[in-house]
Design a protein around this motif. Sequence first.
Motif, mmCIF file in Angstrom:
data_model
loop_
_atom_site.group_PDB
_atom_site.id
_atom_site.type_symbol
_atom_site.label_atom_id
_atom_site.label_comp_id
_atom_site.label_asym_id
_atom_site.label_seq_id
_atom_site.Cartn_x
_atom_site.Cartn_y
_atom_site.Cartn_z
ATOM 1 N N SER A 40 -0.566 -85.696 -65.820
ATOM 2 C CA SER A 40 -0.580 -84.306 -65.341
ATOM 3 C C SER A 40 -1.002 -83.298 -66.419
ATOM 4 O O SER A 40 -1.090 -82.099 -66.148
ATOM 5 C CB SER A 40 0.809 -83.924 -64.820
ATOM 6 N N ALA A 41 -1.246 -83.772 -67.640
ATOM 7 C CA ALA A 41 -1.572 -82.866 -68.745
ATOM 8 C C ALA A 41 -2.913 -82.170 -68.524
ATOM 9 O O ALA A 41 -3.856 -82.745 -67.984
ATOM 10 C CB ALA A 41 -1.599 -83.639 -70.056
ATOM 11 N N ILE A 42 -2.981 -80.921 -68.951
ATOM 12 C CA ILE A 42 -4.207 -80.124 -68.839
ATOM 13 C C ILE A 42 -4.823 -79.991 -70.233
ATOM 14 O O ILE A 42 -4.124 -79.617 -71.183
ATOM 15 C CB ILE A 42 -3.901 -78.729 -68.261
ATOM 16 N N PRO A 43 -6.096 -80.282 -70.405
ATOM 17 C CA PRO A 43 -6.725 -80.218 -71.741
ATOM 18 C C PRO A 43 -6.659 -78.813 -72.342
ATOM 19 O O PRO A 43 -6.824 -77.821 -71.629
ATOM 20 C CB PRO A 43 -8.174 -80.628 -71.469
ATOM 21 N N LEU A 44 -6.417 -78.760 -73.616
ATOM 22 C CA LEU A 44 -6.438 -77.472 -74.322
ATOM 23 C C LEU A 44 -7.866 -76.950 -74.407
ATOM 24 O O LEU A 44 -8.115 -75.752 -74.287
ATOM 25 C CB LEU A 44 -5.859 -77.644 -75.731
ATOM 26 N N THR A 45 -8.805 -77.872 -74.604
ATOM 27 C CA THR A 45 -10.224 -77.518 -74.688
ATOM 28 C C THR A 45 -11.064 -78.710 -74.250
ATOM 29 O O THR A 45 -10.627 -79.862 -74.345
ATOM 30 C CB THR A 45 -10.620 -77.115 -76.124
ATOM 31 N N THR A 46 -12.240 -78.414 -73.759
ATOM 32 C CA THR A 46 -13.200 -79.482 -73.418
ATOM 33 C C THR A 46 -14.445 -79.384 -74.290
ATOM 34 O O THR A 46 -15.438 -80.066 -74.050
ATOM 35 C CB THR A 46 -13.600 -79.387 -71.931
ATOM 36 N N ASP A 47 -14.394 -78.547 -75.291
ATOM 37 C CA ASP A 47 -15.523 -78.326 -76.192
ATOM 38 C C ASP A 47 -15.656 -79.515 -77.143
ATOM 39 O O ASP A 47 -14.786 -79.749 -77.989
ATOM 40 C CB ASP A 47 -15.297 -77.042 -76.988
ATOM 41 N N PRO A 48 -16.755 -80.303 -77.019
ATOM 42 C CA PRO A 48 -16.928 -81.464 -77.906
ATOM 43 C C PRO A 48 -17.043 -81.079 -79.383
ATOM 44 O O PRO A 48 -16.723 -81.872 -80.260
ATOM 45 C CB PRO A 48 -18.214 -82.122 -77.410
#
Length: 277
Positions: free
Chosen positions: A86-94
């Motif tokens: 259920s965790a939501i990513p802090l960032t998706t910026d590679p």
Amino acid sequence: MEHRRTLVADRVRTTNRLTACLKLYFPQALDWFEDKATLVFCEFLEKWPTLQAAKRARKGTLERFFHEHNSRYAEVIEKRIQAIKSAIPLTTDPGVIEPNQWMVVALVHQLALLLGHIDHFDEKIAACFDDFKDADLFRNLPGAGKQLAPRLLVAFGEDRSRFASAQALCCYAGIAPVTERSGNKSWVHWRYSCPKFLRQSFIEWTNQTVRFSFWARAFYKAQREKGKTHQMAIRALAFKWIRILWRCWQDRKPYDEATYLMALQKQGSPLVKELAS
């Protein structure tokens, strides 16, 4: 033992760097593991260094991983797995994730190596400690434990003629304060010239005795009520402890809390009133 302490400092430093990196892209991992200085934490991050990688893992794979690392409570495992899914990513910026991911993998390898070497030191120190006849004098001291007891034994040594008095040991270890005078002025300060690791051994152990010794806790409380700082109170307590241990060491008799409390009562020590309250 001093080298072991250096490795422990390196472990703390590495763990702090690891924590800082994870906070930038994968902070959830810090919530899933209470103790960061463990192999299970290192191997989890090595296997799943990003949240995306952890979320792709199958439930059975995660369960097997935790079982293999001696996590047997099904409720705890289920809670972790649900948190991962259920965790939501802090960032998706590679540009943020990838360099920090590489650094995390490098740091967990360092941390795992340090943990192994610290365990090796612990095994060797424990074996050497048990070989000394005086081990029983220090083994069961309040708050000593498996790390501090050997350090205290080394501080005293086996040669009873080395320190003719408790005061001599206090001065050598840097626990006894230094009084300086110039004309009509005098001042007391911390002893600067002494074996630093030896002094720190006494200070660290004394700090633990506040939790595990009745009279030590009462003495510390009385010092603080007089306006002393924490460090000043601990140094004053260490000064008393060294005098007690020096007598035990000279007489080759292990310290006994009940015997010392009876002696305080017989002497009419003000600490007895503190203990009663």
